[in-house]
Design a protein around this motif. Structure first.
Motif, mmCIF file in Angstrom:
data_model
loop_
_atom_site.group_PDB
_atom_site.id
_atom_site.type_symbol
_atom_site.label_atom_id
_atom_site.label_comp_id
_atom_site.label_asym_id
_atom_site.label_seq_id
_atom_site.Cartn_x
_atom_site.Cartn_y
_atom_site.Cartn_z
ATOM 1 N N ARG A 2 0.885 -1.227 -0.108
ATOM 2 C CA ARG A 2 0.052 0.008 0.004
ATOM 3 C C ARG A 2 1.017 1.102 0.027
ATOM 4 N NH1 ARG A 2 -1.696 -3.260 3.441
ATOM 5 N NH2 ARG A 2 -0.779 -2.310 5.148
ATOM 6 N N GLU A 3 2.060 0.989 0.486
ATOM 7 C CA GLU A 3 2.864 2.272 0.644
ATOM 8 C C GLU A 3 3.306 2.751 -0.753
ATOM 9 O OE1 GLU A 3 4.297 -0.121 2.605
ATOM 10 O OE2 GLU A 3 3.915 0.353 4.513
ATOM 11 N N GLN A 4 3.381 4.170 -0.772
ATOM 12 C CA GLN A 4 4.118 4.604 -1.942
ATOM 13 C C GLN A 4 5.699 4.664 -1.902
ATOM 14 O OE1 GLN A 4 2.277 5.999 -4.871
ATOM 15 N NE2 GLN A 4 0.655 4.733 -3.646
ATOM 16 N N PRO A 5 6.151 4.116 -3.053
ATOM 17 C CA PRO A 5 7.653 3.987 -3.243
ATOM 18 C C PRO A 5 8.227 5.530 -2.565
ATOM 19 C CG PRO A 5 6.972 3.785 -5.148
ATOM 20 C CD PRO A 5 5.714 3.863 -4.395
ATOM 21 N N TYR A 38 8.946 2.779 2.675
ATOM 22 C CA TYR A 38 8.684 3.070 4.262
ATOM 23 C C TYR A 38 7.649 2.563 4.800
ATOM 24 C CZ TYR A 38 8.449 5.006 8.514
ATOM 25 O OH TYR A 38 8.342 5.310 10.123
ATOM 26 N N ASP A 39 7.915 1.529 5.387
ATOM 27 C CA ASP A 39 6.931 0.602 6.170
ATOM 28 C C ASP A 39 6.444 1.326 7.555
ATOM 29 O OD1 ASP A 39 5.487 -1.157 7.647
ATOM 30 O OD2 ASP A 39 6.510 -2.993 7.054
ATOM 31 N N SER A 40 5.339 2.164 7.289
ATOM 32 C CA SER A 40 5.010 3.040 8.747
ATOM 33 C C SER A 40 4.781 2.011 9.802
ATOM 34 C CB SER A 40 3.942 3.778 8.264
ATOM 35 O OG SER A 40 2.959 3.289 7.572
ATOM 36 N N THR A 41 3.925 0.792 9.581
ATOM 37 C CA THR A 41 3.652 0.175 10.601
ATOM 38 C C THR A 41 4.705 -0.318 11.371
ATOM 39 O OG1 THR A 41 3.416 -1.873 9.024
ATOM 40 C CG2 THR A 41 1.215 -0.654 9.702
#
Length: 183
Positions: A2-5, A38-41
């Motif tokens: 789901r994250e944007q590169p 960036y994996d925010s979780t």
């Protein structure tokens, strides 16, 4: 994903041959998109490359990773978690240095994030560790003292195999003797 590169580039992807650890095995047939996410979780940075639907790179950047330029258009880094070394072949030197710059940048960010999470962990865990340590230690001391003495008394190497065999051998003569007496 789901994250944007955060940053994307195109490169030929290689992985080190697991058997020789010397030869490069191409994992993409042609240049593919290689992106930083960036994996925010989990608060981590990853390098991800998809060939079709298959992830040929999924590497979490850790503070102790190093990206090495091995030639003007080729760079590599070792991923200990994936137990492999990834190699990237770029179309130009410019693409390679841009990728290397980003690697450095996100590695630094990973280091800061790691330190922050350690601080958080230390703040929450030190008091409980101390009290737990106290509780655990007091009942353990007598046993642990005896334990070390026993270990010292026994020969170290045979410790596991011999005592197990001996009691049974010893037990047999005793029972015979006992029976003999009782008759």
């Amino acid at each position: 994903f789901r994250e944007q590169p955060i940053f994307s580039t195109r490169a030929h992807v290689f992985q080190i041959d697991p058997n020789t650890k010397k030869n490069w095995v191409p994992t993409s047939k042609h240049a593919v998109t290689v992106s930083y996410f960036y994996d925010s979780t989990r608060n981590v940075y990853r390098i991800i490359s998809l060939d079709g639907s298959k992830a040929i790179i999924n590497s979490t950047i850790t503070p102790n990773m190093t990206f090495t330029k091995t030639s003007q258009k080729f760079g590599q880094w070792a991923d200990s978690r994936a137990n492999t070394v990834y190699g990237l072949g770029f179309s130009s030197e410019h693409h390679l240095s841009k990728f290397a710059e980003k690697f450095q940048e996100f590695k630094e960010a990973a280091r800061i994030a790691k330190e922050k999470s350690h601080e958080k962990m230390e703040l929450t865990s030190t008091p409980s560790q101390e009290s737990a340590g106290g509780d655990i230690q007091s009942p353990l001391t007598p046993e642990s003292i005896n334990g070390t003495d026993d270990e010292r008394a026994m020969p170290e190497v045979t410790q596991n195999s011999e005592p197990r065999a001996e009691p049974t051998q010893n037990a047999l003569p005793f029972t015979h003797r006992y029976r003999f007496h009782s008759h």
